[in-house]
Design a protein around this motif. Structure first.
Motif, PDB file in Angstrom:
ATOM      1  N   TYR A 151       0.856  -1.182   0.000  1.00 25.94           N
ATOM      2  CA  TYR A 151       0.000   0.000   0.000  1.00 25.94           C
ATOM      3  C   TYR A 151       0.890   1.228   0.000  1.00 25.94           C
ATOM      4  N   ALA A 152       0.333   2.319  -0.516  1.00 25.47           N
ATOM      5  CA  ALA A 152       1.054   3.590  -0.488  1.00 25.47           C
ATOM      6  C   ALA A 152       0.432   4.481   0.575  1.00 25.47           C
ATOM      7  N   GLY A 153       1.262   5.212   1.268  1.00 23.23           N
ATOM      8  CA  GLY A 153       0.752   6.160   2.231  1.00 23.23           C
ATOM      9  C   GLY A 153       0.461   7.490   1.558  1.00 23.23           C
ATOM     10  N   GLU A 154      -0.428   8.250   2.132  1.00 28.91           N
ATOM     11  CA  GLU A 154      -0.719   9.595   1.645  1.00 28.91           C
ATOM     12  C   GLU A 154      -0.515  10.566   2.796  1.00 28.91           C
ATOM     13  N   TRP A 311      -1.788  11.529   7.800  1.00 27.95           N
ATOM     14  CA  TRP A 311      -1.469  10.540   6.774  1.00 27.95           C
ATOM     15  C   TRP A 311      -2.559   9.468   6.769  1.00 27.95           C
ATOM     16  N   VAL A 312      -2.700   8.782   5.662  1.00 23.85           N
ATOM     17  CA  VAL A 312      -3.566   7.613   5.582  1.00 23.85           C
ATOM     18  C   VAL A 312      -2.789   6.526   4.837  1.00 23.85           C
ATOM     19  N   PRO A 313      -2.960   5.240   5.180  1.00 29.20           N
ATOM     20  CA  PRO A 313      -4.012   4.741   6.064  1.00 29.20           C
ATOM     21  C   PRO A 313      -3.707   4.980   7.547  1.00 29.20           C
ATOM     22  N   ASP A 314      -4.685   5.519   8.237  1.00 28.85           N
ATOM     23  CA  ASP A 314      -4.631   5.739   9.678  1.00 28.85           C
ATOM     24  C   ASP A 314      -6.036   6.119  10.118  1.00 28.85           C
ATOM     25  N   SER A 315      -6.421   5.694  11.307  1.00 35.23           N
ATOM     26  CA  SER A 315      -7.793   5.914  11.773  1.00 35.23           C
ATOM     27  C   SER A 315      -7.909   6.978  12.849  1.00 35.23           C
ATOM     28  N   THR A 316      -6.803   7.648  13.188  1.00 35.71           N
ATOM     29  CA  THR A 316      -6.798   8.534  14.344  1.00 35.71           C
ATOM     30  C   THR A 316      -7.892   9.592  14.291  1.00 35.71           C
ATOM     31  N   GLY A 346       1.598   9.969  -3.249  1.00 39.04           N
ATOM     32  CA  GLY A 346       1.544   8.820  -2.361  1.00 39.04           C
ATOM     33  C   GLY A 346       2.943   8.394  -1.936  1.00 39.04           C
ATOM     34  N   SER A 347       3.132   8.231  -0.648  1.00 32.02           N
ATOM     35  CA  SER A 347       4.454   7.944  -0.110  1.00 32.02           C
ATOM     36  C   SER A 347       4.741   6.445  -0.130  1.00 32.02           C
ATOM     37  N   TYR A 348       5.933   6.084  -0.560  1.00 33.64           N
ATOM     38  CA  TYR A 348       6.363   4.694  -0.593  1.00 33.64           C
ATOM     39  C   TYR A 348       6.544   4.190   0.837  1.00 33.64           C
ATOM     40  N   VAL A 349       5.904   3.073   1.155  1.00 32.62           N
ATOM     41  CA  VAL A 349       5.995   2.453   2.477  1.00 32.62           C
ATOM     42  C   VAL A 349       6.628   1.080   2.298  1.00 32.62           C
ATOM     43  N   SER A 350       7.767   0.869   2.938  1.00 29.90           N
ATOM     44  CA  SER A 350       8.563  -0.307   2.613  1.00 29.90           C
ATOM     45  C   SER A 350       8.783  -1.236   3.796  1.00 29.90           C
ATOM     46  N   LYS A 351       9.408  -2.380   3.466  1.00 31.55           N
ATOM     47  CA  LYS A 351       9.916  -3.331   4.453  1.00 31.55           C
ATOM     48  C   LYS A 351      11.437  -3.225   4.410  1.00 31.55           C
TER      49      LYS A 351
END
Length: 372
Positions: A151-154, A311-316, A346-351
């Motif tokens: 998934y990509a972060g925003e 940012w998303v995904p996040d439910s805060t 969209g921000s790259y979210v990595s391992k």
């Protein structure tokens, strides 16, 4: 409260066995049968899992710790230290002793062997240039990127639905569009609280955050041209010019702080340079402040009519139905160079894993590349 809810979520994912059982999984590897990895001196150590100071990072890295132990059969531990921003992980995994320090030269990298080997939900996309520079400077110990989390972060500047509705009903002003904040044509300030309603002691001091990061503030000054918003240092670098060492005023309200709209971020300065550049480039009357800690940031956003980083995904803040502001179309080239006045992408979210995980626990490294 949020972290307690996430801990409960982990227990639920484990079938509530975490309340009194050694294992979450019925066929999990018990602790007595798990394997240690060895450090360079031959001592047994657990696989270290690094987390950052936001909800999804804690949850996903906690799950990773559990799976490394019960599925892969290794001793693992979730480190209690938490990264302050998306750059922390690629400084922490190589073993930098001060991975959140605002000055790269003072992070003390390569001195000791790392005890941190895994970081998932790593929001490195906004720090791609910094990560590339670090990896070129320290190729021997640079972390390894195993690919996207799927998934990509925003990340952006957000405004709550209540403020949007109020402004649109009153004057037809669309506050989810950056041009609506230009004070030459509009008066957006009347839909927000005053910065003077905020307790200064609830804000971080500028000289202890990225407001004093020479690299980020140097790029801000260079690309915004706002040299009145920074202070030149003896070595030729720049830091932000803050009032009371807490607020940074954008040019549009710098001469009259009563006209500033509060804009909250937190950590060391999540998305700070972009927030400052957007404010300056588009004539937005903002005062940027860093809430002192995650919990305070949540309170500031919930209790004040303000703009805020999110940012998303996040439910805060999901109950507030916030909308991101639309800025000029994203320019990847400009962002790579350090110029962040266009809209975010969209921000790259990595391992990420440490450079030595392959040698110490190759099965874990291969498994991690597939699981998320």
């Amino acid at each position: 409260m949020l972290r307690a809810m996430l801990r409960l979520a982990v227990l639920l994912l484990c079938g509530l066995k975490g309340l009194g059982s050694e294992l979450c999984l019925d066929d999990g590897v018990p602790e007595s049968q798990r394997t240690y990895i060895q450090d360079e001196a031959g001592n047994d150590i657990p696989i270290g899992v690094f987390q950052s100071n936001w909800a999804s990072s804690w949850l996903l890295n906690k799950l990773t710790e559990m799976l490394v132990q019960e599925v892969m059969g290794y001793h693992a531990t979730l480190d209690t230290r938490m990264g302050a921003n998306g750059a922390s992980c690629f400084y922490a995994l190589p073993g930098c002793l001060d991975f959140d320090n605002k000055i790269v030269a003072e992070k003390q990298c390569g001195i000791t062997e790392t005890t941190l080997h895994i970081s998932v939900d790593s929001w490195v996309g906004s720090y791609a240039s910094a990560m590339d520079q670090f990896n070129k400077a320290y190729p021997r110990i640079a972390s390894e990127d195993l690919g996207s989390m799927g998934y990509a972060g925003e990340e952006s500047m957000y405004v709550s639905q209540a403020i949007l509705n109020s402004a649109y009903a009153d004057s037809g002003l669309a506050l989810d569009f950056y041009k609506s904040y230009n004070t030459t044509h509009h008066n957006p300030r009347k839909y927000f609280d005053s910065i003077h309603d905020v307790d200064l002691l609830e804000l971080e001091m500028c000289n202890e955050t990225d407001m004093s990061n020479p690299s980020r503030m140097g790029d801000y000054a260079k690309y915004s041209g706002d040299y009145d918003g920074v202070v030149s240092q003896p070595d030729g670098t720049y830091i932000a010019k803050c009032t009371n060492n807490r607020w940074w005023y954008a040019p549009a309200c710098r001469q009259n702080s009563s006209q500033c709209i509060p804009l909250f971020t937190s950590g060391n300065g999540w998305k700070l340079q972009a927030l400052m550049q957007w404010s300056t480039a588009y004539g937005m009357p903002t005062a940027v402040g860093l809430s002192k800690g995650y919990g305070t940031w949540i309170q500031h956003v919930q209790n004040h009519r303000a703009l805020h980083y999110w940012w998303v995904p996040d439910s805060t803040f999901i109950d507030m139905l916030p909308e991101p502001l639309t800025f000029a179309r994203h320019s990847a080239t400009e962002w790579w160079d350090g110029d962040k006045k266009t809209g975010a992408k969209g921000s790259y979210v990595s391992k990420l894993v440490s450079h030595n995980l392959q040698a110490k626990a190759g099965r874990v490294r291969e498994w991690l590349g597939r699981i998320w």
